[in-house]
Design an enzyme around this catalytic site. Structure first.
Site, PDB file in Angstrom:
ATOM      1  N   ARG A  82       0.858  -1.110  -0.125  1.00 23.64           N
ATOM      2  CA  ARG A  82       0.011  -0.017  -0.139  1.00 23.64           C
ATOM      3  C   ARG A  82       0.896   1.157  -0.060  1.00 23.64           C
ATOM      4  O   ARG A  82       0.418   2.200  -0.573  1.00 23.64           O
ATOM      5  CB  ARG A  82      -1.007  -0.166   1.302  1.00 23.64           C
ATOM      6  CG  ARG A  82      -2.251   0.977   1.151  1.00 23.64           C
ATOM      7  CD  ARG A  82      -3.160   0.612   1.977  1.00 23.64           C
ATOM      8  NE  ARG A  82      -2.757   0.942   3.522  1.00 23.64           N
ATOM      9  CZ  ARG A  82      -3.272   0.542   4.719  1.00 23.64           C
ATOM     10  NH1 ARG A  82      -4.689  -0.093   4.320  1.00 23.64           N
ATOM     11  NH2 ARG A  82      -2.970   0.715   5.738  1.00 23.64           N
ATOM     12  N   LYS A 184      -2.779   6.373   1.309  1.00 21.30           N
ATOM     13  CA  LYS A 184      -2.641   6.798   2.583  1.00 21.30           C
ATOM     14  C   LYS A 184      -1.551   8.101   2.601  1.00 21.30           C
ATOM     15  O   LYS A 184      -0.316   7.671   2.791  1.00 21.30           O
ATOM     16  CB  LYS A 184      -1.949   5.659   3.528  1.00 21.30           C
ATOM     17  CG  LYS A 184      -2.719   5.533   5.014  1.00 21.30           C
ATOM     18  CD  LYS A 184      -2.532   4.425   5.633  1.00 21.30           C
ATOM     19  CE  LYS A 184      -2.734   4.424   7.144  1.00 21.30           C
ATOM     20  NZ  LYS A 184      -4.337   4.374   7.350  1.00 21.30           N
ATOM     21  N   GLU A 220     -16.579   6.009   3.673  1.00 23.60           N
ATOM     22  CA  GLU A 220     -15.979   5.725   5.058  1.00 23.60           C
ATOM     23  C   GLU A 220     -16.020   7.071   5.980  1.00 23.60           C
ATOM     24  O   GLU A 220     -16.736   7.893   5.632  1.00 23.60           O
ATOM     25  CB  GLU A 220     -14.427   5.102   4.754  1.00 23.60           C
ATOM     26  CG  GLU A 220     -13.549   6.413   4.009  1.00 23.60           C
ATOM     27  CD  GLU A 220     -12.238   5.580   4.133  1.00 23.60           C
ATOM     28  OE1 GLU A 220     -11.485   5.058   4.862  1.00 23.60           O
ATOM     29  OE2 GLU A 220     -11.576   5.875   2.993  1.00 23.60           O
TER      30      GLU A 220
HETATM   31  C1  LIG Z   1      -5.407   3.634   7.460  1.00 25.52           C
HETATM   32  C2  LIG Z   1      -6.771   3.809   7.096  1.00 25.52           C
HETATM   33  C3  LIG Z   1      -7.873   3.006   7.360  1.00 25.52           C
HETATM   34  C4  LIG Z   1      -7.714   1.560   8.089  1.00 25.52           C
HETATM   35  O1  LIG Z   1      -6.721   0.829   7.478  1.00 25.52           O
HETATM   36  P1  LIG Z   1      -5.980  -0.385   8.322  1.00 25.52           P
HETATM   37  O2  LIG Z   1      -5.112  -0.785   7.301  1.00 25.52           O
HETATM   38  O3  LIG Z   1      -6.991  -1.286   8.406  1.00 25.52           O
HETATM   39  O4  LIG Z   1      -5.485   0.188   9.597  1.00 25.52           O
HETATM   40  C5  LIG Z   1      -9.173   3.369   6.942  1.00 25.52           C
HETATM   41  N1  LIG Z   1      -9.348   4.417   6.097  1.00 25.52           N
HETATM   42  C6  LIG Z   1      -8.524   5.479   6.067  1.00 25.52           C
HETATM   43  C7  LIG Z   1      -8.736   6.819   5.318  1.00 25.52           C
HETATM   44  C8  LIG Z   1      -7.028   5.377   6.495  1.00 25.52           C
HETATM   45  O5  LIG Z   1      -6.264   6.020   6.260  1.00 25.52           O
END
Ligand SMILES: *Cc1c(COP(=O)(O)O)cnc(C)c1O
Length: 342
Positions: A82, A184, A220
């Site tokens: 990622r 991210k 989300e």
């Molecule tokens: C990091 C993140 C998540 C959760 O991801 P994980 O890999 O499960 O920790 C969900 N939404 C956003 C916007 C994120 O930055």
């Protein structure tokens, strides 16, 4: 190895400086081999790319102690993949093959005294990030970058018990179609701060963002993906190209199907459907799943039958199974945990 003298269970989610962190630098078109340092400070130009144009991406994962005393991390290969995708989207050079996992291993080993013991509910949070460090004033990618990975101990998420969240449907958008919602990057968080402060001031725990184009579909929250459970026990998660692909959520969907034998669906979820779900949860590394009791849409309350006092039954099963796999209590059928010290 002597553990640090810390009251692990009363730790919150904050930065605590630990002993060692990994640093590698990208210069003249290539990454150096990197290594551990005790220096937690970064000195850079006032004009660094990260400071002027927010050229930075990050990851988050945890190291923790299993029931049988090993120190493990959960699916670090997916964090590696990622951050690779995130970096390329922001014109940040990819890390050399193997560097990410190597950095995870080195930092966890060097800070083993900071990994909370089994049963404390606490863990050692790992924060890898890559940022443009050379001066940039005309808008373009930096020429030099730094990759860092530090560790900080964090306390149990559900301190004082599980308390289902109340969330609001936000009037702000999180991610545009063809934008950066799926990576991210710090920039996605900078622009969410006003929305989350606004929600907190109004008494809500979190925001539910809808799709920016039509405001009809569930996306989300600022930092966690949604899972829903239908009244007939199906596990549903929203599908969208502007959602961050949560590793926890992807793992829970596999747990639902392969461990619990539940039907799973990744599909568009409309705002209109919320009233039909039995359970709702937020998934991310921090909490695994935190139950949502109520969604408020401009004054209209949508209360999930699972209620405001505990996790719904399916959410609880998903939570228990995934944390069981993580802690070594339930068979790790897919090799998700990686032992760093065992
Ligand atoms: C990091 C993140 C998540 C959760 O991801 P994980 O890999 O499960 O920790 C969900 N939404 C956003 C916007 C994120 O930055």
């Amino acid at each position: 190895m002597e553990k640090k003298n810390i009251d692990w269970s009363s730790l919150g989610f904050g930065y605590v400086k630990t002993d060692k962190r990994f640093v590698a630098n990208y210069k003249d078109g290539k990454w150096d081999k990197g290594g551990l340092t005790e220096d937690a400070d970064i000195v850079m130009s006032e004009c660094a790319g990260v400071l002027q144009y927010a050229q930075t991406v990050f990851e988050g994962l945890k190291a923790y102690t299993t029931e049988d005393g090993r120190i493990v991390v959960f699916r670090p290969d997916l964090n590696d993949a990622r951050i690779h995708d995130s970096a390329l989207r922001l014109e940040i050079p990819a890390l050399p093959e193997g560097m990410f996992i190597d950095a995870v291993e080195q930092v966890v080993k060097a800070n083993a005294a900071w990994v909370p013991p089994f049963g404390s509910g606490a863990s050692l949070y790992l924060r890898p990030f890559i940022f443009g460090i050379s001066p940039v004033i005309g808008v373009k990618p930096a020429q030099e970058y730094q990759f860092r990975l530090f560790a900080t101990p964090v306390g149990p998420y559900f301190k004082g018990g599980v308390k289902p969240l109340t969330i609001k449907i936000s009037d702000f958008d999180r991610a545009a179609p063809c934008g950066t919602g799926h990576i991210k990057a710090g920039l996605n968080y900078a622009m969410s701060l006003h929305a989350i402060v606004t929600a907190h001031n109004e008494g809500f725990d979190e925001n539910m963002y809808l799709d920016a184009a039509t405001h009809t579909k569930v996306e989300e929250t600022g930092g966690a993906n949604f899972l829903f459970v239908t009244k007939d026990g199906k596990v549903v998660t929203p599908k969208s190209s502007t959602i961050l692909p949560s590793i926890t959520r992807r793992s829970l969907m596999i747990v639902a199907k392969e461990y619990l034998g539940l039907e799973v669906e990744e599909r568009e979820v409309y705002r209109e459907e919320l009233e039909d779900f039995a359970e709702c949860g937020l998934c991310g590394t921090a909490a695994v799943i935190s139950p949502v009791g109520k969604v408020v849409d401009h004054g209209k309350e949508i209360c999930f039958p699972a209620g405001m006092t505990s996790m719904g039954p399916v959410t609880q099963k998903l939570y228990d199974t995934l944390t069981g796999i993580q802690m070594g209590r339930i068979e790790d059928k897919f090799g998700w945990t990686k032992t760093i010290i065992g």
